[in-house]
Design a protein around this motif. Structure first.
Motif, PDB file in Angstrom:
ATOM      1  N   ARG A  25       0.890  -1.275  -0.082  1.00  0.00           N
ATOM      2  CA  ARG A  25      -0.115   0.082  -0.031  1.00  0.00           C
ATOM      3  C   ARG A  25       0.859   1.315  -0.209  1.00  0.00           C
ATOM      4  O   ARG A  25       1.887   1.260   0.802  1.00  0.00           O
ATOM      5  N   ASP A  27       0.687   3.976   1.490  1.00  0.00           N
ATOM      6  CA  ASP A  27       0.822   4.544   2.886  1.00  0.00           C
ATOM      7  C   ASP A  27       1.866   3.774   3.722  1.00  0.00           C
ATOM      8  O   ASP A  27       2.202   4.793   4.477  1.00  0.00           O
ATOM      9  N   GLN A  28       2.222   2.609   3.168  1.00  0.00           N
ATOM     10  CA  GLN A  28       3.284   2.030   3.709  1.00  0.00           C
ATOM     11  C   GLN A  28       4.586   2.382   3.347  1.00  0.00           C
ATOM     12  O   GLN A  28       5.724   1.981   4.037  1.00  0.00           O
ATOM     13  N   GLN A  31       7.463   4.771   5.524  1.00  0.00           N
ATOM     14  CA  GLN A  31       7.869   4.133   6.798  1.00  0.00           C
ATOM     15  C   GLN A  31       8.982   3.266   6.383  1.00  0.00           C
ATOM     16  O   GLN A  31      10.061   2.918   6.895  1.00  0.00           O
TER      17      GLN A  31
END
Length: 101
Positions: A25, A27-28, A31
């Motif tokens: 994803r 949004d990962q 990180q």
């Protein structure tokens, strides 16, 4: 019984193949970059454009394979040729650079 075993084996192989490559994803990604596990999406897109100057990026995916992360960058040149460039997302090494046929 042989039919049942064959069906079970086919289902298990299909499931395993699906798990071998999964889109990460969006949004990962920050990180993973922060943790030093992968290069940034922007840097891999820039590397793909260096390989195909003047092209336009049409899609970029990050996949999680058993052996690590890979970026797949899809590009289209001004004359309509389409290319897929795959990178090792950790090292930035080009794994493949091929024209779609």
């Amino acid at each position: 019984m042989k039919t049942l075993t064959a069906l079970f084996t086919a289902a298990a192989l299909t499931l395993t193949a699906g798990l071998a490559q999964a889109d990460v994803r969006i949004d990962q990604i920050p990180q993973l970059v922060k943790d030093g596990k992968i290069k940034s999406l922007e840097s891999m897109n820039a590397e793909a454009l260096k390989l195909h100057p003047g092209a336009t990026i049409t899609d970029t995916d990050l996949d999680n394979h058993f052996n690590g992360y890979e970026y797949e960058v899809e590009l289209k040149t001004a004359d309509g040729k389409e290319f897929d460039v795959d990178f090792d997302a950790t090292t930035g090494k080009v794994l493949s650079n091929k024209q779609d046929t």
